[in-house]
Enzyme design. Structure first.
Site, PDB file in Angstrom:
ATOM      1  N   SER A 140      -2.589   6.840  31.743  1.00 15.94           N
ATOM      2  CA  SER A 140      -4.006   6.570  31.998  1.00 15.94           C
ATOM      3  C   SER A 140      -4.651   7.695  32.804  1.00 15.94           C
ATOM      4  O   SER A 140      -5.820   8.026  32.600  1.00 15.94           O
ATOM      5  CB  SER A 140      -4.154   5.238  32.744  1.00 15.94           C
ATOM      6  OG  SER A 140      -3.716   4.162  31.934  1.00 15.94           O
ATOM      7  N   THR A 166       2.667   9.492  18.560  1.00 16.21           N
ATOM      8  CA  THR A 166       2.748   8.964  17.200  1.00 16.21           C
ATOM      9  C   THR A 166       2.953  10.125  16.231  1.00 16.21           C
ATOM     10  O   THR A 166       2.254  11.131  16.318  1.00 16.21           O
ATOM     11  CB  THR A 166       1.469   8.202  16.842  1.00 16.21           C
ATOM     12  OG1 THR A 166       1.279   7.135  17.777  1.00 16.21           O
ATOM     13  CG2 THR A 166       1.553   7.609  15.436  1.00 16.21           C
ATOM     14  N   GLY A 346       3.044 -22.795  12.443  1.00 19.23           N
ATOM     15  CA  GLY A 346       4.073 -23.558  13.118  1.00 19.23           C
ATOM     16  C   GLY A 346       5.402 -22.827  13.130  1.00 19.23           C
ATOM     17  O   GLY A 346       5.477 -21.623  13.373  1.00 19.23           O
ATOM     18  N   GLU A 370      -4.684   4.678  22.915  1.00 18.76           N
ATOM     19  CA  GLU A 370      -6.029   5.276  23.057  1.00 18.76           C
ATOM     20  C   GLU A 370      -6.727   4.795  24.328  1.00 18.76           C
ATOM     21  O   GLU A 370      -7.940   4.597  24.353  1.00 18.76           O
ATOM     22  CB  GLU A 370      -6.910   4.956  21.831  1.00 18.76           C
ATOM     23  CG  GLU A 370      -6.318   5.341  20.505  1.00 18.76           C
ATOM     24  CD  GLU A 370      -6.288   6.838  20.270  1.00 18.76           C
ATOM     25  OE1 GLU A 370      -6.876   7.573  21.065  1.00 18.76           O
ATOM     26  OE2 GLU A 370      -5.664   7.256  19.281  1.00 18.76           O
ATOM     27  N   THR A 372      -5.581   2.080  27.677  1.00 16.19           N
ATOM     28  CA  THR A 372      -5.357   0.634  27.783  1.00 16.19           C
ATOM     29  C   THR A 372      -6.691  -0.098  27.900  1.00 16.19           C
ATOM     30  O   THR A 372      -7.724   0.495  28.236  1.00 16.19           O
ATOM     31  CB  THR A 372      -4.508   0.310  29.018  1.00 16.19           C
ATOM     32  OG1 THR A 372      -5.269   0.617  30.192  1.00 16.19           O
ATOM     33  CG2 THR A 372      -3.207   1.104  29.020  1.00 16.19           C
TER      34      THR A 372
END
Length: 390
Positions: A140, A166, A346, A370, A372
């Site tokens: 961050s 990534t 369920g 991108e 938090t």
């Protein structure tokens, strides 16, 4: 049950060309991506062949200029393409968003000579990109990055480690932010680094709870030499370049989140209308009807928010606040919708035989990447209230 029930979404597209484009994307998604999505994700297979196909179809270049191989499409259209791809397989939708992000610095801050030399191959030459900002000790707090680029003759030598990348280890090029000056945001510069550069290596991919088909890895820069011709923008301009890219990238995450949520709703509706208990479909029971109504409302609100931010961007107006809002709201909505979809199914929803558990695991990462969602709230608050007092 198929991986995804047919999506019934009315699209508001600006041109006939855009409508044809989205029809093509849906065809490719259903024919080339959907059939093996669940199995490939479980096996951790990265579908490089799909990205090669998308590149050949011009789908990795949509929001960029045709003069450099782009598609000249507005963000309003590009983001809806991302939504369609992410709804079928997030590894693909998010991968396209990351590739687009990795091209942003060169496309918007590169010289004409740099754009002519590199962009055509990056946009339509079958290449795949990655974006290198985060580090093991700076997530961050991106301005605290430590990877350093030192001048050496007519080039630079990069040393350090990037984290949470990534396409790390498989990308053909990396947009890298490195420190060239003093501590803080003003000492950072952007570089375009080839994926096969000497001294560049990748660690083993991270073992993640979701998106197992998308490799995320640390990158190690051990004296990687880069010519000055691959420096993007001015020295010290890198942090500004990074933030500009992230504003657009957050819209990509928002669109992907809506795609994941829509896929979960489609599955929940298909199950609820087909599953019978007490002599009638469970979709007849008010508790489930209201749950599905809330899911649909979150999706429509998220879609409207990201599209409005995209229209501001397309009009050349400020959109940073709306991008942060869209990323925050859409990813939170995707998390809640996928949780609710598991509840609708369920016990079946908790098994890997149905796709909603995978969608729930994948939705979580969208609240993190991108920036938090806590960072998004900080960005929004600064726009609404003003900067924090010191």
């Amino acid at each position: 049950m198929s991986d995804r029930a047919p999506q019934q979404v009315e699209r508001r597209l600006p041109t006939d060309e855009a409508r044809d484009l989205l029809a093509l994307v849906r065809e490719i998604a259903q024919r080339e991506i959907a059939p093996g999505a669940a199995e490939e994700e479980a096996a951790g297979h990265f579908p490089r062949e799909v990205f090669t196909l998308l590149s050949g179809a011009g789908l990795l270049a949509l929001p960029y200029e045709s003069a450099f191989g782009g598609g000249d499409q507005p963000y309003e259209v590009y983001l809806q393409v991302l939504e369609e791809l992410a709804a079928v397989r997030l590894t693909v939708g998010l991968g396209v968003s990351v590739h687009t992000l990795s091209c942003h610095a060169l496309a918007h801050f590169g010289t004409p000579e740099q754009r002519s030399a590199h962009l055509p191959a990056m946009l339509g030459g079958g290449l795949l990109g990655a974006y290198c900002l985060s580090e093991p000790s700076s997530g961050s707090d991106a301005a605290a990055l430590r990877t350093r680029a030192v001048r050496d003759g007519d080039g630079w030598v990069l040393t350090g480690t990037k984290a949470w990348i990534t396409h790390g280890g498989i990308a053909d090029f990396y947009t890298v932010l490195a420190r060239t000056g003093a501590e803080g945001p003003k000492g950072i510069t952007a570089f375009l680094v080839p994926g096969d550069a000497a001294g560049l290596s990748a660690a083993a991919p991270e073992k993640k709870m979701g998106m197992k088909g998308s490799p995320t890895a640390q990158l190690h820069f051990d004296g990687v030499r880069v010519p000055d011709a691959r420096r993007i923008g001015e020295e010290g301009q890198g942090f500004t370049i990074a933030l500009a890219a992230l504003d657009s990238g957050r819209l990509g995450i928002a669109a992907c989140a809506v795609g994941v949520a829509q896929a979960a709703l489609d599955q929940a509706v298909a199950y609820a209308t087909g599953r019978r208990q007490f002599g009638r479909p469970i979709a007849d029971f008010q508790g489930l009807r209201f749950l599905l109504a809330d899911m649909a409302t979150r999706i429509e609100a998220g879609r409207a928010l990201y599209l409005e931010a995209a229209r501001l961007r397309d009009a050349g107006r400020p959109f940073a606040k709306q991008a942060a809002m869209a990323k925050l709201f859409c990813s939170d909505a995707a998390m809640q919708v996928t949780i609710d979809a598991v509840q609708v199914l369920g016990g079946y929803g908790y098994t890997a035989d149905f796709p909603v558990e995978r969608l729930m695991r994948e939705a979580k990462v969208l609240q993190i990447v991108e920036g938090t969602n806590q960072i998004q709230r900080m960005v929004i608050a600064r726009q609404v209230v003003g900067p924090e007092s010191r």
